[in-house]
Design a protein around this motif. Structure first.
Motif, PDB file in Angstrom:
ATOM      1  N   THR A 159       0.847  -1.190   0.000  1.00 31.08           N
ATOM      2  CA  THR A 159       0.000   0.000   0.000  1.00 31.08           C
ATOM      3  C   THR A 159       0.881   1.237   0.000  1.00 31.08           C
ATOM      4  O   THR A 159       1.947   1.261   0.622  1.00 31.08           O
ATOM      5  CB  THR A 159      -0.929   0.041   1.226  1.00 31.08           C
ATOM      6  N   LYS A 160       0.421   2.249  -0.711  1.00 30.28           N
ATOM      7  CA  LYS A 160       1.133   3.525  -0.779  1.00 30.28           C
ATOM      8  C   LYS A 160       0.081   4.618  -0.776  1.00 30.28           C
ATOM      9  O   LYS A 160      -0.759   4.675  -1.678  1.00 30.28           O
ATOM     10  CB  LYS A 160       1.979   3.580  -2.055  1.00 30.28           C
ATOM     11  N   ASN A 161       0.091   5.447   0.234  1.00 36.32           N
ATOM     12  CA  ASN A 161      -0.901   6.517   0.400  1.00 36.32           C
ATOM     13  C   ASN A 161      -2.330   5.986   0.358  1.00 36.32           C
ATOM     14  O   ASN A 161      -3.217   6.581  -0.239  1.00 36.32           O
ATOM     15  CB  ASN A 161      -0.717   7.604  -0.669  1.00 36.32           C
ATOM     16  N   GLY A 162      -2.545   4.811   0.944  1.00 36.21           N
ATOM     17  CA  GLY A 162      -3.873   4.222   1.008  1.00 36.21           C
ATOM     18  C   GLY A 162      -4.281   3.441  -0.230  1.00 36.21           C
ATOM     19  O   GLY A 162      -5.351   2.840  -0.254  1.00 36.21           O
ATOM     20  N   LEU A 163      -3.463   3.457  -1.283  1.00 37.99           N
ATOM     21  CA  LEU A 163      -3.771   2.728  -2.514  1.00 37.99           C
ATOM     22  C   LEU A 163      -2.914   1.472  -2.600  1.00 37.99           C
ATOM     23  O   LEU A 163      -1.787   1.446  -2.114  1.00 37.99           O
ATOM     24  CB  LEU A 163      -3.492   3.601  -3.742  1.00 37.99           C
ATOM     25  N   ILE A 164      -3.445   0.451  -3.248  1.00 40.91           N
ATOM     26  CA  ILE A 164      -2.683  -0.787  -3.406  1.00 40.91           C
ATOM     27  C   ILE A 164      -1.887  -0.709  -4.701  1.00 40.91           C
ATOM     28  O   ILE A 164      -2.432  -0.425  -5.765  1.00 40.91           O
ATOM     29  CB  ILE A 164      -3.615  -2.011  -3.404  1.00 40.91           C
ATOM     30  N   LYS A 165      -0.588  -0.903  -4.588  1.00 41.04           N
ATOM     31  CA  LYS A 165       0.323  -0.833  -5.725  1.00 41.04           C
ATOM     32  C   LYS A 165       1.021  -2.176  -5.892  1.00 41.04           C
ATOM     33  O   LYS A 165       1.112  -2.968  -4.960  1.00 41.04           O
ATOM     34  CB  LYS A 165       1.397   0.245  -5.503  1.00 41.04           C
ATOM     35  N   ILE A 166       1.542  -2.400  -7.098  1.00 36.10           N
ATOM     36  CA  ILE A 166       2.287  -3.619  -7.381  1.00 36.10           C
ATOM     37  C   ILE A 166       3.611  -3.230  -8.028  1.00 36.10           C
ATOM     38  O   ILE A 166       3.660  -2.315  -8.853  1.00 36.10           O
ATOM     39  CB  ILE A 166       1.472  -4.571  -8.280  1.00 36.10           C
ATOM     40  N   GLU A 167       4.680  -3.871  -7.589  1.00 31.69           N
ATOM     41  CA  GLU A 167       5.985  -3.669  -8.217  1.00 31.69           C
ATOM     42  C   GLU A 167       6.146  -4.760  -9.270  1.00 31.69           C
ATOM     43  O   GLU A 167       6.176  -5.942  -8.956  1.00 31.69           O
ATOM     44  CB  GLU A 167       7.115  -3.743  -7.190  1.00 31.69           C
ATOM     45  N   LEU A 168       6.226  -4.324 -10.513  1.00 33.54           N
ATOM     46  CA  LEU A 168       6.298  -5.225 -11.653  1.00 33.54           C
ATOM     47  C   LEU A 168       7.712  -5.179 -12.217  1.00 33.54           C
ATOM     48  O   LEU A 168       8.310  -4.102 -12.290  1.00 33.54           O
ATOM     49  CB  LEU A 168       5.293  -4.745 -12.705  1.00 33.54           C
ATOM     50  N   ALA A 169       8.258  -6.326 -12.601  1.00 33.73           N
ATOM     51  CA  ALA A 169       9.627  -6.376 -13.106  1.00 33.73           C
ATOM     52  C   ALA A 169       9.666  -6.940 -14.511  1.00 33.73           C
ATOM     53  O   ALA A 169       8.974  -7.901 -14.829  1.00 33.73           O
ATOM     54  CB  ALA A 169      10.487  -7.233 -12.195  1.00 33.73           C
ATOM     55  N   LEU A 170      10.493  -6.314 -15.341  1.00 32.46           N
ATOM     56  CA  LEU A 170      10.830  -6.884 -16.638  1.00 32.46           C
ATOM     57  C   LEU A 170      12.003  -7.805 -16.359  1.00 32.46           C
ATOM     58  O   LEU A 170      13.030  -7.367 -15.829  1.00 32.46           O
ATOM     59  CB  LEU A 170      11.225  -5.785 -17.621  1.00 32.46           C
ATOM     60  N   ALA A 171      11.841  -9.083 -16.660  1.00 30.87           N
ATOM     61  CA  ALA A 171      12.826 -10.070 -16.230  1.00 30.87           C
ATOM     62  C   ALA A 171      13.139 -11.063 -17.336  1.00 30.87           C
ATOM     63  O   ALA A 171      12.373 -11.226 -18.285  1.00 30.87           O
ATOM     64  CB  ALA A 171      12.311 -10.803 -15.004  1.00 30.87           C
ATOM     65  N   LYS A 172      14.275 -11.711 -17.155  1.00 28.33           N
ATOM     66  CA  LYS A 172      14.689 -12.764 -18.074  1.00 28.33           C
ATOM     67  C   LYS A 172      14.945 -14.008 -17.231  1.00 28.33           C
ATOM     68  O   LYS A 172      15.591 -13.936 -16.184  1.00 28.33           O
ATOM     69  CB  LYS A 172      15.964 -12.339 -18.803  1.00 28.33           C
ATOM     70  N   GLY A 173      14.420 -15.149 -17.660  1.00 25.95           N
ATOM     71  CA  GLY A 173      14.558 -16.385 -16.904  1.00 25.95           C
ATOM     72  C   GLY A 173      16.003 -16.825 -16.765  1.00 25.95           C
ATOM     73  O   GLY A 173      16.801 -16.684 -17.686  1.00 25.95           O
ATOM     74  N   LYS A 174      16.346 -17.354 -15.600  1.00 23.34           N
ATOM     75  CA  LYS A 174      17.689 -17.857 -15.350  1.00 23.34           C
ATOM     76  C   LYS A 174      17.764 -19.335 -15.702  1.00 23.34           C
ATOM     77  O   LYS A 174      16.808 -20.076 -15.507  1.00 23.34           O
ATOM     78  CB  LYS A 174      18.056 -17.714 -13.866  1.00 23.34           C
ATOM     79  N   LYS A 175      18.900 -19.740 -16.168  1.00 23.64           N
ATOM     80  CA  LYS A 175      19.174 -21.162 -16.381  1.00 23.64           C
ATOM     81  C   LYS A 175      19.642 -21.745 -15.047  1.00 23.64           C
ATOM     82  O   LYS A 175      19.972 -21.019 -14.111  1.00 23.64           O
ATOM     83  CB  LYS A 175      20.276 -21.347 -17.432  1.00 23.64           C
ATOM     84  N   LEU A 176      19.721 -23.058 -14.955  1.00 20.16           N
ATOM     85  CA  LEU A 176      20.123 -23.713 -13.709  1.00 20.16           C
ATOM     86  C   LEU A 176      21.509 -23.276 -13.277  1.00 20.16           C
ATOM     87  O   LEU A 176      21.746 -22.990 -12.106  1.00 20.16           O
ATOM     88  CB  LEU A 176      20.063 -25.237 -13.870  1.00 20.16           C
ATOM     89  N   TYR A 177      22.448 -23.174 -14.239  1.00 22.32           N
ATOM     90  CA  TYR A 177      23.804 -22.790 -13.864  1.00 22.32           C
ATOM     91  C   TYR A 177      23.867 -21.342 -13.399  1.00 22.32           C
ATOM     92  O   TYR A 177      24.701 -20.989 -12.571  1.00 22.32           O
ATOM     93  CB  TYR A 177      24.798 -23.054 -14.998  1.00 22.32           C
ATOM     94  N   ASP A 178      22.975 -20.477 -13.902  1.00 23.05           N
ATOM     95  CA  ASP A 178      22.916 -19.097 -13.423  1.00 23.05           C
ATOM     96  C   ASP A 178      22.464 -19.061 -11.963  1.00 23.05           C
ATOM     97  O   ASP A 178      22.959 -18.263 -11.171  1.00 23.05           O
ATOM     98  CB  ASP A 178      21.937 -18.269 -14.258  1.00 23.05           C
ATOM     99  N   LYS A 179      21.509 -19.930 -11.606  1.00 24.38           N
ATOM    100  CA  LYS A 179      21.025 -19.976 -10.226  1.00 24.38           C
ATOM    101  C   LYS A 179      22.142 -20.419  -9.292  1.00 24.38           C
ATOM    102  O   LYS A 179      22.314 -19.869  -8.207  1.00 24.38           O
ATOM    103  CB  LYS A 179      19.833 -20.936 -10.112  1.00 24.38           C
ATOM    104  N   GLN A 186      25.320 -20.022  -9.808  1.00 29.04           N
ATOM    105  CA  GLN A 186      26.290 -18.926  -9.743  1.00 29.04           C
ATOM    106  C   GLN A 186      25.830 -17.854  -8.759  1.00 29.04           C
ATOM    107  O   GLN A 186      26.622 -17.344  -7.976  1.00 29.04           O
ATOM    108  CB  GLN A 186      26.484 -18.323 -11.145  1.00 29.04           C
ATOM    109  N   SER A 187      24.531 -17.491  -8.787  1.00 34.70           N
ATOM    110  CA  SER A 187      24.065 -16.474  -7.849  1.00 34.70           C
ATOM    111  C   SER A 187      24.125 -16.960  -6.413  1.00 34.70           C
ATOM    112  O   SER A 187      24.391 -16.179  -5.500  1.00 34.70           O
ATOM    113  CB  SER A 187      22.667 -15.966  -8.173  1.00 34.70           C
ATOM    114  N   LEU A 188      23.906 -18.255  -6.177  1.00 36.45           N
ATOM    115  CA  LEU A 188      24.052 -18.797  -4.819  1.00 36.45           C
ATOM    116  C   LEU A 188      25.497 -18.693  -4.348  1.00 36.45           C
ATOM    117  O   LEU A 188      25.766 -18.317  -3.202  1.00 36.45           O
ATOM    118  CB  LEU A 188      23.593 -20.256  -4.775  1.00 36.45           C
ATOM    119  N   LYS A 189      26.444 -19.024  -5.228  1.00 41.91           N
ATOM    120  CA  LYS A 189      27.870 -18.918  -4.874  1.00 41.91           C
ATOM    121  C   LYS A 189      28.245 -17.479  -4.550  1.00 41.91           C
ATOM    122  O   LYS A 189      28.948 -17.216  -3.577  1.00 41.91           O
ATOM    123  CB  LYS A 189      28.742 -19.428  -6.023  1.00 41.91           C
ATOM    124  N   GLU A 190      27.781 -16.538  -5.378  1.00 37.92           N
ATOM    125  CA  GLU A 190      28.085 -15.124  -5.139  1.00 37.92           C
ATOM    126  C   GLU A 190      27.524 -14.662  -3.803  1.00 37.92           C
ATOM    127  O   GLU A 190      28.185 -13.939  -3.055  1.00 37.92           O
ATOM    128  CB  GLU A 190      27.509 -14.267  -6.264  1.00 37.92           C
TER     129      GLU A 190
END
Length: 147
Positions: free
Chosen positions: A107-127, A129-133
């Motif tokens: 909620t923001k100032n009494g209104l319901i808002k949504i945070e929307l993301a433009l995203a690209k799917g990760k491959k298994l090896y990317d996941k 890598q992010s865990l290692k980092e």
């Protein structure tokens, strides 16, 4: 109201850009979301006839509303963005591999808002890598904390 988060989003997707959008909701949906009875898991946004729609966003029926005035839990919800932002998103989502996913509802100032993301799917090896980092960063923080 607490935020309703999509916890798997940052694990499964690489976030490129984020947008804040409004949502067209029914009264019983607003009350249910404000009590925290919603789930963003497996939800996504798509553009249909120049309008942005949110699918698979589960909002539990409001328990104090009558059957007549309650809502369908998985009905598509219209997202409210400026036309120029929607036009930009149309161009981006036509590129291969890009999708629109919701990250959180708040909620923001009494209104319901949504945070929307433009995203690209990760491959298994990317996941992996992010865990290692993340583990390396935690170890660095612990090492500096000891000094």
């Amino acid at each position: 109201m607490n935020q309703i988060l999509n916890r798997k989003a940052r694990h499964d997707y690489e976030i490129l850009e984020t947008y804040e959008a409004g949502i067209a909701l029914l009264g019983s949906e607003v009350k249910s979301i404000k009590t925290g009875n919603a789930n963003l898991k497996d939800s996504y946004a798509d553009i249909d006839n120049g309008e942005l729609w949110l699918y698979n966003f589960h909002v539990s029926p409001y328990k104090f509303a009558s059957e007549k005035f309650n809502h369908v839990p998985l009905r598509p919800k219209k997202l409210l963005l400026h036309k120029r932002e929607i036009a930009k998103l149309i161009g981006k989502t036509k590129e291969k591999g890009y999708t629109l996913i919701p990250l959180k509802v708040y909620t923001k100032n009494g209104l319901i808002k949504i945070e929307l993301a433009l995203a690209k799917g990760k491959k298994l090896y990317d996941k992996r890598q992010s865990l290692k980092e993340r583990e390396l960063n935690l170890e660095k923080e612990r090492a500096f904390k000891d000094f």
